[in-house]
Design a protein around this motif. Sequence first.
Motif, PDB file in Angstrom:
ATOM      1  N   ALA A 161     -74.296  -9.858  50.818  1.00  0.00           N
ATOM      2  CA  ALA A 161     -73.587  -9.031  49.661  1.00  0.00           C
ATOM      3  C   ALA A 161     -72.785 -10.051  48.791  1.00  0.00           C
ATOM      4  CB  ALA A 161     -72.530  -8.237  50.562  1.00  0.00           C
ATOM      5  N   GLY A 162     -72.811 -11.150  49.014  1.00  0.00           N
ATOM      6  CA  GLY A 162     -71.961 -12.248  48.197  1.00  0.00           C
ATOM      7  C   GLY A 162     -70.958 -12.565  48.272  1.00  0.00           C
ATOM      8  N   ILE A 163     -70.149 -12.384  49.431  1.00  0.00           N
ATOM      9  CA  ILE A 163     -68.786 -12.867  49.884  1.00  0.00           C
ATOM     10  C   ILE A 163     -68.755 -14.165  50.021  1.00  0.00           C
ATOM     11  CG2 ILE A 163     -67.059 -12.573  51.626  1.00  0.00           C
ATOM     12  CD1 ILE A 163     -67.904  -9.945  49.806  1.00  0.00           C
ATOM     13  N   ASP A 164     -67.593 -14.638  49.479  1.00  0.00           N
ATOM     14  CA  ASP A 164     -67.474 -16.105  49.585  1.00  0.00           C
ATOM     15  C   ASP A 164     -66.943 -16.704  51.021  1.00  0.00           C
ATOM     16  OD1 ASP A 164     -67.745 -16.506  46.633  1.00  0.00           O
ATOM     17  OD2 ASP A 164     -65.980 -15.515  46.527  1.00  0.00           O
ATOM     18  N   ILE A 165     -66.006 -16.080  51.578  1.00  0.00           N
ATOM     19  CA  ILE A 165     -65.220 -16.435  52.781  1.00  0.00           C
ATOM     20  C   ILE A 165     -65.609 -15.478  53.843  1.00  0.00           C
ATOM     21  CG2 ILE A 165     -63.157 -17.245  53.824  1.00  0.00           C
ATOM     22  CD1 ILE A 165     -61.876 -17.617  51.098  1.00  0.00           C
ATOM     23  N   SER A 203     -70.225  -4.173  46.405  1.00  0.00           N
ATOM     24  CA  SER A 203     -69.532  -3.808  45.179  1.00  0.00           C
ATOM     25  C   SER A 203     -68.298  -4.790  44.865  1.00  0.00           C
ATOM     26  CB  SER A 203     -68.846  -2.352  45.176  1.00  0.00           C
ATOM     27  OG  SER A 203     -70.040  -1.338  44.924  1.00  0.00           O
ATOM     28  N   LEU A 204     -67.664  -5.286  45.938  1.00  0.00           N
ATOM     29  CA  LEU A 204     -66.574  -6.083  46.112  1.00  0.00           C
ATOM     30  C   LEU A 204     -67.044  -7.370  45.170  1.00  0.00           C
ATOM     31  CD1 LEU A 204     -63.716  -7.083  46.956  1.00  0.00           C
ATOM     32  CD2 LEU A 204     -64.715  -8.017  48.915  1.00  0.00           C
ATOM     33  N   ALA A 205     -68.217  -7.916  45.545  1.00  0.00           N
ATOM     34  CA  ALA A 205     -68.600  -9.188  44.974  1.00  0.00           C
ATOM     35  C   ALA A 205     -68.917  -8.781  43.439  1.00  0.00           C
ATOM     36  CB  ALA A 205     -69.899  -9.682  45.651  1.00  0.00           C
ATOM     37  N   GLU A 206     -69.617  -7.860  43.151  1.00  0.00           N
ATOM     38  CA  GLU A 206     -69.893  -7.580  41.875  1.00  0.00           C
ATOM     39  C   GLU A 206     -69.023  -7.141  40.907  1.00  0.00           C
ATOM     40  OE1 GLU A 206     -73.017  -4.397  41.963  1.00  0.00           O
ATOM     41  OE2 GLU A 206     -74.264  -5.632  42.841  1.00  0.00           O
ATOM     42  N   GLY A 207     -67.848  -6.554  41.388  1.00  0.00           N
ATOM     43  CA  GLY A 207     -66.595  -6.296  40.807  1.00  0.00           C
ATOM     44  C   GLY A 207     -65.780  -7.435  40.465  1.00  0.00           C
ATOM     45  N   THR A 208     -66.026  -8.416  41.221  1.00  0.00           N
ATOM     46  CA  THR A 208     -65.200  -9.541  41.274  1.00  0.00           C
ATOM     47  C   THR A 208     -65.976 -10.443  40.050  1.00  0.00           C
ATOM     48  OG1 THR A 208     -64.488  -9.688  43.528  1.00  0.00           O
ATOM     49  CG2 THR A 208     -64.392 -11.864  42.211  1.00  0.00           C
ATOM     50  N   GLY A 209     -67.196 -10.514  40.007  1.00  0.00           N
ATOM     51  CA  GLY A 209     -68.013 -11.148  39.230  1.00  0.00           C
ATOM     52  C   GLY A 209     -67.715 -10.800  37.855  1.00  0.00           C
ATOM     53  N   ILE A 210     -67.675  -9.328  37.521  1.00  0.00           N
ATOM     54  CA  ILE A 210     -67.141  -8.662  36.231  1.00  0.00           C
ATOM     55  C   ILE A 210     -65.938  -9.408  35.795  1.00  0.00           C
ATOM     56  CG2 ILE A 210     -66.394  -6.599  35.002  1.00  0.00           C
ATOM     57  CD1 ILE A 210     -68.272  -5.167  36.893  1.00  0.00           C
ATOM     58  N   VAL A 211     -64.658  -9.656  36.668  1.00  0.00           N
ATOM     59  CA  VAL A 211     -63.521  -9.998  36.241  1.00  0.00           C
ATOM     60  C   VAL A 211     -63.417 -11.591  36.066  1.00  0.00           C
ATOM     61  CG1 VAL A 211     -61.181 -10.168  36.821  1.00  0.00           C
ATOM     62  CG2 VAL A 211     -62.295  -8.130  37.341  1.00  0.00           C
ATOM     63  N   ARG A 212     -64.409 -12.234  36.905  1.00  0.00           N
ATOM     64  CA  ARG A 212     -64.434 -13.571  36.870  1.00  0.00           C
ATOM     65  C   ARG A 212     -65.042 -13.931  35.251  1.00  0.00           C
ATOM     66  NH1 ARG A 212     -67.542 -15.029  42.252  1.00  0.00           N
ATOM     67  NH2 ARG A 212     -65.678 -15.400  43.765  1.00  0.00           N
ATOM     68  N   GLY A 213     -65.899 -13.065  34.738  1.00  0.00           N
ATOM     69  CA  GLY A 213     -66.501 -13.291  33.604  1.00  0.00           C
ATOM     70  C   GLY A 213     -65.339 -13.115  32.657  1.00  0.00           C
ATOM     71  N   GLU A 214     -64.631 -12.213  32.626  1.00  0.00           N
ATOM     72  CA  GLU A 214     -63.569 -12.002  31.748  1.00  0.00           C
ATOM     73  C   GLU A 214     -62.300 -13.335  31.506  1.00  0.00           C
ATOM     74  OE1 GLU A 214     -63.765  -7.195  32.335  1.00  0.00           O
ATOM     75  OE2 GLU A 214     -61.932  -8.235  33.258  1.00  0.00           O
ATOM     76  N   ILE A 215     -62.071 -13.849  32.825  1.00  0.00           N
ATOM     77  CA  ILE A 215     -61.377 -14.980  32.913  1.00  0.00           C
ATOM     78  C   ILE A 215     -61.538 -16.473  32.310  1.00  0.00           C
ATOM     79  CG2 ILE A 215     -59.619 -13.309  34.249  1.00  0.00           C
ATOM     80  CD1 ILE A 215     -60.532 -15.383  36.589  1.00  0.00           C
ATOM     81  N   GLN A 216     -63.029 -16.649  32.461  1.00  0.00           N
ATOM     82  CA  GLN A 216     -63.561 -17.550  32.004  1.00  0.00           C
ATOM     83  C   GLN A 216     -63.448 -18.112  30.647  1.00  0.00           C
ATOM     84  OE1 GLN A 216     -67.601 -17.491  33.375  1.00  0.00           O
ATOM     85  NE2 GLN A 216     -66.944 -18.192  35.613  1.00  0.00           N
TER      86      GLN A 216
END
Length: 343
Positions: free
Chosen positions: A64-68, A330-343
Amino acid sequence: MAEQLLTAVVGSYPQPDWLVDRELLRQLMAPRIRVEQIWRVPEPLLEQARDDATVVAICDQERAGIDIITDGEIRRESYSNRFANALSGIDKERHGEIIGRTGVRIPVPLVSGPIERTGPVEVRDLEFLRAHTDRRIKITLPGPFTMAQQAVDEYYGDEESLALAYADAVNEEVHALFAAGADVVQLDEPWLQSRAEQARRYGVKAINRALADSPGTTAVHLCFGYAALVKDKTATGYAFLAELEDSAADQISIEAAQPGLDLAILKSLPSKTVMVGVLDLNDPEVEAPETVAARIRRALDIVPAGRLIVTPDCGMKYLPRDTAFGKLRSLAEGTGIVRGEIQ
């Protein structure tokens, strides 16, 4: 910047139908005493079966792409009963009874002697998790305040003394778990919120004793209850939360999606990393990644990315496995969207 916005699970992941009687598990709903009848696999093969199911839970979180990630609490009948009933001082012949958080009478451990940890309880679980993933790992323990609320005391005669005795036992296990390779050790303390008056008297004291001299990252999770059990949750905030700013925990985990929580409450935890629930576990539909992203953005209005970890609201134990996996993706993908916005 990706390190500033991590994903994690709170603790549990669905156990397979071939391993547990899920209907019985749902009826019992987080049992406080041992209920070994939920296991479908006979004892000679049960440990192997639980190991195999744990590997599945680990792999699902990784895919799923979870970090922890955690071991999914696959070996447990509930988040608390395995550890709580492994301690000395718990009567092996009798149990007590209390009014639970939902107003129903439930059987609980009966304390008839000194609470002590006589040996490792979850260390093998942690070692197994560490051996099967190279990602950061977290393991959960029931917190001392919650265990004291989930017991009938015939020995200490004082609920604070009981909680502090539990804290000493938890502290020994915390140190053993870090020694075995844990990156994060989390205390589950849902009863802080539902017993706020007692929590204000000695909740933080018990947590600090349980986490004393911890050599790694520590967390406390509190919630309104499993979504499968509690449907109506307040958006106005936790009865007990700001007090945890004075706790020794590095991270505080709350649920926010199902109750639609006003996240301004997070301003009361300025020194803590916060795990904010952005998956509504009462909703059978899998959130779209953009829905998750919108919830993360609301959290970022209050908490900087460096102090925010995004999670499900609570443990996912009572969800169908395909739903749980879809929500984590979806948690991982949604986080990916926001990561792209704050980089």
